[in-house]
Design an enzyme around this catalytic site. Structure first.
Site, short mmCIF file in Angstrom:
data_model
loop_
_atom_site.label_atom_id
_atom_site.label_comp_id
_atom_site.label_asym_id
_atom_site.label_seq_id
_atom_site.Cartn_x
_atom_site.Cartn_y
_atom_site.Cartn_z
N CYS A 2 0.86 -1.18 0.00
CA CYS A 2 0.00 0.00 0.00
C CYS A 2 0.89 1.23 0.00
O CYS A 2 2.11 1.13 0.03
CB CYS A 2 -0.88 0.02 1.26
SG CYS A 2 -1.91 -1.43 1.42
N LEU A 50 -4.04 -1.33 -1.65
CA LEU A 50 -4.10 -2.50 -2.52
C LEU A 50 -4.66 -3.60 -1.64
O LEU A 50 -4.03 -4.02 -0.68
CB LEU A 50 -2.70 -2.90 -3.03
CG LEU A 50 -2.66 -4.15 -3.91
CD1 LEU A 50 -3.34 -3.91 -5.25
CD2 LEU A 50 -1.24 -4.63 -4.13
N ASN A 75 2.11 -0.35 5.95
CA ASN A 75 2.27 -1.00 4.65
C ASN A 75 3.09 -2.26 4.92
O ASN A 75 4.21 -2.17 5.43
CB ASN A 75 3.02 -0.05 3.70
CG ASN A 75 3.48 -0.75 2.43
OD1 ASN A 75 2.91 -1.74 2.01
ND2 ASN A 75 4.53 -0.22 1.82
N GLY A 76 2.53 -3.41 4.63
CA GLY A 76 3.29 -4.64 4.86
C GLY A 76 2.41 -5.85 5.07
O GLY A 76 1.19 -5.79 4.88
N THR A 337 23.64 0.22 -11.67
CA THR A 337 23.21 -1.17 -11.80
C THR A 337 21.73 -1.33 -11.41
O THR A 337 21.01 -2.16 -11.97
CB THR A 337 24.11 -2.11 -10.98
OG1 THR A 337 23.85 -3.45 -11.37
CG2 THR A 337 23.93 -1.97 -9.49
N ARG A 340 19.73 -0.24 -14.53
CA ARG A 340 19.83 -1.26 -15.59
C ARG A 340 18.90 -2.45 -15.31
O ARG A 340 18.16 -2.90 -16.17
CB ARG A 340 21.26 -1.80 -15.66
CG ARG A 340 22.21 -0.98 -16.46
CD ARG A 340 23.54 -1.72 -16.48
NE ARG A 340 24.64 -0.81 -16.80
CZ ARG A 340 25.90 -1.04 -16.49
NH1 ARG A 340 26.24 -2.14 -15.84
NH2 ARG A 340 26.84 -0.18 -16.81
#
Length: 561
Positions: A2, A50, A75-76, A337, A340
């Site tokens: 969330c 969510l 959130n979790g 990185t 990418r």
């Protein structure tokens, strides 16, 4: 997964400030709530939902009749909420796993609360009775959290930095927005004015320490000793347990599958356990790469072996290049990185959201750091130094791989689950003698591979497949994604600009055209925020100017003859 947002002591009109909360709407596409705090007109919570568990009562901030003075925005996922209920006799009012935070806090305070949570979390807990605000974040920072605190006590908290950088405040418009440290909680006093004052910042868990919540884990005490058969058995038991506890969801489960060891092990164990508990839909697995790339071919082989419903996303180079700017905006970093590797993950997440109904997505993040999977571990001067490096990488995951995994999936409203970063699994693995954990016979992650050798979970050639640099794994046989990126960027950045890079960007100055190109985009969206990245991700013990594994002598990709 969330989006959480909160302000305490705002001088500005909250209806203007709440526009900032909409910057993280992607994290919770199902519902939004904005709520003022009774008695504190300049304090509020914003929440993007969510819906993964308790579709009916899962809106936040969570408040229950038993504790009318507590407000929780989190959130979790807390995987042991049922075990904690059983152990302490908690009387839950909802089916939301996070409700356990209120009960733990009421029972034993914030220290016990954070230490007993088995899961991933970032939360803001307000206790109006005792005038306290608490912030906390899980051990590895799997769930993100940022904060800004001004000298006069205005506090802003958000899942992503983009929800804080445009906040208005009378004294300072450009206060320092910074990531909240993983494995820590902070206690703040709430004044009658709604402003806050920080009291203490406490580290509640280290990755090496066995977590306190082991006492109420579903897997009881394991055999001790370091003989190889015991160790292999314990690794299998704890990894399977890590995947099992993460099956908690009311939405469809899927899995990213690159065909490398980590995601393949996750997918194989996940499918096995889904069958055991009679989940009645097929597991969807997802791979991305250029036509006939090593990753696509290996993932296809794994999917056929385990029997998943497999989806392939063909990476179009133009689409990849066009995605760079939105990826950097989502990530809030200019690390080379990370960017990418994020492009493929961002595009596969976009596909999952648009074309399927999978929402809870398993992935293999954390294994390279924990099990010494990077190519440069072959160059470690000693097992002890390799072990220290492994711990350093785990502590910094929130700046790199965990950040990538969260933002690229959250950008498309998906929830990520990472079993390799299970607290109990990681603390056990790190407790093993350093000598056991190093690469052996020229093969990285040797112990992990050996532990699953007799399980028949994966084809032998996948179980022992060497690590690919992510951008090479996605590449076609003709040309690597790495080379395509370099060719494109070479046209975008003038040599003269690169020569003067250190003048323009004195902090973490770009050394290559690629890093200059990323930095320009980052500064466009987040000017003056370069300190969010303390340093670039780079391999150790080798003279490296580029973070890619393909630049190391030990590395040989499957696309190279």
């Amino acid at each position: 997964m969330c989006g959480i947002w909160a302000l305490f002591g705002s001088d500005e009109c909250l209806s203007v400030q709440c526009l900032s909360a909409m910057k993280i709407a992607h994290r919770g596409p199902d519902a939004f709530r904005f709520e003022n705090v009774n008695g504190f007109t300049n304090c509020c919570f914003g929440f993007h939902r969510l819906a993964v568990v308790d579709q009916l009562y899962g809106m936040q901030p969570i408040r229950v009749k038993k504790f009318p003075y507590l407000w929780l925005c989190y959130n979790g996922e807390i995987y042991n909420f049922k075990q904690l209920q059983k152990q302490f006799g908690f009387d839950y009012q909802t089916l939301v796993d996070g409700e356990v935070i209120l009960h733990l806090y009421n029972r034993g305070g914030i220290e016990q609360t954070t230490s007993m949570l088995d899961g991933v979390f970032a939360f803001i807990l307000l206790d109006t009775a005792n005038r306290k605000v608490f912030l906390a974040r899980d051990t590895y920072g799997v769930r993100p959290l940022f904060k800004v605190l001004t000298d006069d006590g205005f506090l802003g908290v958000c899942s992503e930095a983009k929800g804080l950088i445009n906040l208005k405040h009378s004294t300072s418009l450009c206060s320092k927005v910074e990531p909240f440290l993983p494995g820590h909680y902070e206690v703040l006093d709430l004044k009658p004015s709604g402003k806050v004052a920080s009291v203490e910042l406490v580290k509640f868990h280290s990755c090496k320490d066995e977590p306190l919540h082991v006492a109420c884990d579903t897997v009881e005490a394991l055999p001790s000793g370091f003989d190889i058969d015991t160790v292999k058995s314990n690794i299998r038991i704890l990894f399977e347990n890590a995947v099992r506890k993460r099956l908690m969801a009311h939405r469809r489960i899927g899995c990213l599958l690159s065909g490398g060891l980590d995601s393949s092990l996750v997918a194989a164990v996940l499918l096995k356990l889904m069958k055991e508990i009679n989940i009645n839909y097929p597991l969807q697995t997802f791979a991305i790469g250029m036509e006939n790339s090593p990753d696509l071919l290996a993932a296809r082989k794994v999917a056929a072996h385990i029997g998943s419903e497999h989806h392939e996303v063909i990476l179009n180079t133009e689409e990849g290049i066009q995605a760079i700017e939105e990826v950097i905006f989502s990530l809030e970093t200019y690390d080379i990185t990370t960017i990418r590797a994020s492009i493929g993950m961002y595009l596969v997440s976009k596909y999952i959201r648009k074309k399927t109904d999978s929402v809870v997505i398993f992935s293999g993040e954390g294994s390279d750091e924990l099990t010494q999977g990077y190519i440069y571990f072959h160059k470690a001067p000693s097992p002890e130094e390799a072990a220290e490096e492994s711990e350093r990488l785990l502590k910094e995951l929130y700046l790199f791989d965990v950040l990538r995994a969260d933002r690229t999936t959250a950008a498309h409203g998906l929830e990520l689950r990472v079993p390799f970063l299970d607290h109990r699994f990681t603390s056990y693995y790190l407790s093993l003698p350093a000598e056991l954990r190093i690469p052996k016979n020229g093969i990285e992650k040797y112990l992990l591979r050996l532990s699953f050798e007799d399980s028949n979970l994966l084809p032998k050639e996948i179980l022992w497949r060497p690590k690919e640099a992510f951008s090479d794994g996605m590449a076609s046989v003709k040309k690597s994604w790495f080379s395509i990126l370099q060719d494109y960027i070479d046209q975008q950045v003038d040599d003269l600009l690169l020569e003067k890079a250190a003048e323009k960007y004195p902090f973490n100055p770009p050394k290559t055209k690629e890093s200059y190109y990323y930095r320009q985009i980052f500064e466009k969206h987040y000017p003056g925020r370069s300190s969010w990245l303390p340093h670039y991700w780079m391999p150790r013990w080798v003279k490296a100017t580029d973070p890619s594994a393909r630049t190391l002598k030990h590395y040989k990709s499957a696309t190279q003859e």
